[in-house]
Write a protein that holds these residues in place. Sequence first.
Motif, PDB file in Angstrom:
ATOM      1  N   TYR A   1      36.818 -16.945 -19.251  1.00 35.48           N
ATOM      2  CA  TYR A   1      38.189 -17.403 -19.439  1.00 35.48           C
ATOM      3  C   TYR A   1      39.133 -16.232 -19.703  1.00 35.48           C
ATOM      4  CZ  TYR A   1      35.904 -21.910 -19.932  1.00 35.48           C
ATOM      5  OH  TYR A   1      35.145 -23.027 -19.723  1.00 35.48           O
ATOM      6  N   ILE A   2      38.654 -15.264 -20.447  1.00 37.17           N
ATOM      7  CA  ILE A   2      39.470 -14.084 -20.732  1.00 37.17           C
ATOM      8  C   ILE A   2      39.749 -13.310 -19.446  1.00 37.17           C
ATOM      9  CG2 ILE A   2      39.481 -11.852 -21.902  1.00 37.17           C
ATOM     10  CD1 ILE A   2      37.891 -13.207 -24.179  1.00 37.17           C
ATOM     11  N   MET A   3      38.750 -13.165 -18.596  1.00 38.67           N
ATOM     12  CA  MET A   3      38.939 -12.437 -17.338  1.00 38.67           C
ATOM     13  C   MET A   3      39.921 -13.167 -16.416  1.00 38.67           C
ATOM     14  SD  MET A   3      37.249  -9.705 -17.713  1.00 38.67           S
ATOM     15  CE  MET A   3      36.768  -8.899 -16.219  1.00 38.67           C
ATOM     16  N   LYS A   4      39.845 -14.498 -16.373  1.00 37.54           N
ATOM     17  CA  LYS A   4      40.779 -15.260 -15.539  1.00 37.54           C
ATOM     18  C   LYS A   4      42.202 -15.127 -16.064  1.00 37.54           C
ATOM     19  CE  LYS A   4      37.366 -18.612 -14.029  1.00 37.54           C
ATOM     20  NZ  LYS A   4      36.864 -19.992 -14.139  1.00 37.54           N
ATOM     21  N   ALA A   5      42.377 -15.249 -17.368  1.00 40.24           N
ATOM     22  CA  ALA A   5      43.712 -15.105 -17.957  1.00 40.24           C
ATOM     23  C   ALA A   5      44.244 -13.690 -17.755  1.00 40.24           C
ATOM     24  CB  ALA A   5      43.667 -15.453 -19.443  1.00 40.24           C
ATOM     25  N   SER A   6      43.367 -12.695 -17.851  1.00 39.39           N
ATOM     26  CA  SER A   6      43.786 -11.310 -17.640  1.00 39.39           C
ATOM     27  C   SER A   6      44.228 -11.077 -16.204  1.00 39.39           C
ATOM     28  CB  SER A   6      42.645 -10.356 -17.970  1.00 39.39           C
ATOM     29  OG  SER A   6      42.281 -10.469 -19.308  1.00 39.39           O
ATOM     30  N   LEU A   7      43.523 -11.671 -15.267  1.00 34.59           N
ATOM     31  CA  LEU A   7      43.883 -11.523 -13.864  1.00 34.59           C
ATOM     32  C   LEU A   7      45.252 -12.141 -13.587  1.00 34.59           C
ATOM     33  CD1 LEU A   7      43.003 -10.594 -11.038  1.00 34.59           C
ATOM     34  CD2 LEU A   7      42.010 -12.853 -10.720  1.00 34.59           C
ATOM     35  N   VAL A   8      45.492 -13.328 -14.112  1.00 29.93           N
ATOM     36  CA  VAL A   8      46.792 -13.977 -13.943  1.00 29.93           C
ATOM     37  C   VAL A   8      47.896 -13.122 -14.563  1.00 29.93           C
ATOM     38  CG1 VAL A   8      48.174 -15.977 -14.650  1.00 29.93           C
ATOM     39  CG2 VAL A   8      45.870 -16.315 -13.787  1.00 29.93           C
ATOM     40  N   CYS A   9      47.636 -12.613 -15.755  1.00 27.59           N
ATOM     41  CA  CYS A   9      48.609 -11.773 -16.454  1.00 27.59           C
ATOM     42  C   CYS A   9      48.890 -10.485 -15.686  1.00 27.59           C
ATOM     43  CB  CYS A   9      48.095 -11.474 -17.856  1.00 27.59           C
ATOM     44  SG  CYS A   9      49.313 -10.724 -18.913  1.00 27.59           S
ATOM     45  N   LEU A  10      47.868  -9.867 -15.151  1.00 24.08           N
ATOM     46  CA  LEU A  10      48.051  -8.640 -14.366  1.00 24.08           C
ATOM     47  C   LEU A  10      48.878  -8.892 -13.114  1.00 24.08           C
ATOM     48  CD1 LEU A  10      44.556  -6.937 -14.576  1.00 24.08           C
ATOM     49  CD2 LEU A  10      46.677  -6.130 -15.558  1.00 24.08           C
ATOM     50  N   ILE A  11      48.622  -9.999 -12.434  1.00 23.91           N
ATOM     51  CA  ILE A  11      49.372 -10.334 -11.228  1.00 23.91           C
ATOM     52  C   ILE A  11      50.845 -10.537 -11.559  1.00 23.91           C
ATOM     53  CG2 ILE A  11      49.704 -12.123  -9.467  1.00 23.91           C
ATOM     54  CD1 ILE A  11      46.616 -12.419  -9.462  1.00 23.91           C
ATOM     55  N   ILE A  12      51.117 -11.267 -12.631  1.00 20.94           N
ATOM     56  CA  ILE A  12      52.503 -11.515 -13.032  1.00 20.94           C
ATOM     57  C   ILE A  12      53.185 -10.212 -13.430  1.00 20.94           C
ATOM     58  CG2 ILE A  12      53.951 -12.614 -14.782  1.00 20.94           C
ATOM     59  CD1 ILE A  12      51.987 -14.979 -14.695  1.00 20.94           C
ATOM     60  N   ASP A  13      52.509  -9.407 -14.242  1.00 23.58           N
ATOM     61  CA  ASP A  13      53.109  -8.154 -14.706  1.00 23.58           C
ATOM     62  C   ASP A  13      53.409  -7.205 -13.559  1.00 23.58           C
ATOM     63  OD1 ASP A  13      53.080  -8.993 -17.315  1.00 23.58           O
ATOM     64  OD2 ASP A  13      51.291  -7.872 -17.866  1.00 23.58           O
ATOM     65  N   VAL A  14      52.460  -7.034 -12.670  1.00 25.80           N
ATOM     66  CA  VAL A  14      52.660  -6.119 -11.536  1.00 25.80           C
ATOM     67  C   VAL A  14      53.763  -6.636 -10.615  1.00 25.80           C
ATOM     68  CG1 VAL A  14      51.562  -5.185  -9.453  1.00 25.80           C
ATOM     69  CG2 VAL A  14      50.367  -5.117 -11.640  1.00 25.80           C
ATOM     70  N   SER A  15      53.810  -7.943 -10.385  1.00 23.16           N
ATOM     71  CA  SER A  15      54.870  -8.480  -9.528  1.00 23.16           C
ATOM     72  C   SER A  15      56.243  -8.338 -10.177  1.00 23.16           C
ATOM     73  CB  SER A  15      54.587  -9.934  -9.151  1.00 23.16           C
ATOM     74  OG  SER A  15      54.539 -10.741 -10.306  1.00 23.16           O
ATOM     75  N   MET A  16      56.323  -8.500 -11.497  1.00 24.47           N
ATOM     76  CA  MET A  16      57.607  -8.321 -12.184  1.00 24.47           C
ATOM     77  C   MET A  16      58.029  -6.850 -12.176  1.00 24.47           C
ATOM     78  SD  MET A  16      58.619 -11.273 -12.908  1.00 24.47           S
ATOM     79  CE  MET A  16      59.834 -11.272 -14.178  1.00 24.47           C
ATOM     80  N   ILE A  17      57.077  -5.952 -12.375  1.00 25.82           N
ATOM     81  CA  ILE A  17      57.394  -4.523 -12.312  1.00 25.82           C
ATOM     82  C   ILE A  17      57.880  -4.152 -10.919  1.00 25.82           C
ATOM     83  CG2 ILE A  17      56.379  -2.205 -12.358  1.00 25.82           C
ATOM     84  CD1 ILE A  17      54.544  -3.253 -14.644  1.00 25.82           C
ATOM     85  N   THR A  18      57.213  -4.642  -9.904  1.00 22.78           N
ATOM     86  CA  THR A  18      57.614  -4.372  -8.517  1.00 22.78           C
ATOM     87  C   THR A  18      58.995  -4.936  -8.226  1.00 22.78           C
ATOM     88  OG1 THR A  18      55.281  -4.444  -7.869  1.00 22.78           O
ATOM     89  CG2 THR A  18      56.937  -4.610  -6.101  1.00 22.78           C
ATOM     90  N   TYR A  19      59.228  -6.172  -8.649  1.00 29.59           N
ATOM     91  CA  TYR A  19      60.519  -6.817  -8.391  1.00 29.59           C
ATOM     92  C   TYR A  19      61.663  -6.055  -9.046  1.00 29.59           C
ATOM     93  CZ  TYR A  19      64.295 -10.221  -8.579  1.00 29.59           C
ATOM     94  OH  TYR A  19      65.503 -10.833  -8.486  1.00 29.59           O
ATOM     95  N   TYR A  20      61.521  -5.724 -10.325  1.00 33.56           N
ATOM     96  CA  TYR A  20      62.604  -5.061 -11.029  1.00 33.56           C
ATOM     97  C   TYR A  20      62.734  -3.579 -10.660  1.00 33.56           C
ATOM     98  CZ  TYR A  20      63.825  -9.113 -13.732  1.00 33.56           C
ATOM     99  OH  TYR A  20      64.269 -10.350 -14.104  1.00 33.56           O
ATOM    100  N   THR A  21      61.692  -2.991 -10.101  1.00 30.95           N
ATOM    101  CA  THR A  21      61.811  -1.628  -9.614  1.00 30.95           C
ATOM    102  C   THR A  21      62.582  -1.583  -8.291  1.00 30.95           C
ATOM    103  OG1 THR A  21      59.719  -1.034 -10.673  1.00 30.95           O
ATOM    104  CG2 THR A  21      60.518   0.434  -8.953  1.00 30.95           C
ATOM    105  N   ILE A  22      62.320  -2.557  -7.451  1.00 28.01           N
ATOM    106  CA  ILE A  22      62.993  -2.594  -6.146  1.00 28.01           C
ATOM    107  C   ILE A  22      64.443  -3.081  -6.274  1.00 28.01           C
ATOM    108  CG2 ILE A  22      63.013  -3.745  -3.891  1.00 28.01           C
ATOM    109  CD1 ILE A  22      59.949  -3.698  -4.023  1.00 28.01           C
ATOM    110  N   PHE A  23      64.631  -4.156  -7.061  1.00 24.78           N
ATOM    111  CA  PHE A  23      65.977  -4.738  -7.160  1.00 24.78           C
ATOM    112  C   PHE A  23      66.584  -4.292  -8.446  1.00 24.78           C
ATOM    113  CE2 PHE A  23      63.574  -7.742  -4.480  1.00 24.78           C
ATOM    114  CZ  PHE A  23      64.295  -7.587  -3.327  1.00 24.78           C
TER     115      PHE A  23
END
Length: 87
Positions: free
Chosen positions: A65-87
Amino acid sequence: MEAKEQQEIEFNRFGYIAAIILLIGCLGGIAVGVGAIQNTFSLILVVIPTMITLSLLLAVYPMKYIMKASLVCLIIDVSMITYYTIF
């Protein structure tokens, strides 16, 4: 094969926990610092999964469960970093 991997992850639990705390904490902070603090929705989108993952670690939940939650969190964090870096 998956059961063997689960046993290995459970056996090396404390090493994985240290890496997860470092990765999730740093990426969450970077996502907020890059621009997620400008919008309430994006701030909530970053903070809730981060806190859920850290709470699962604190509650000594099973690693699957920890690994699944970590994966979801990593995807969200990386996508937010990418979004705010580009825009």
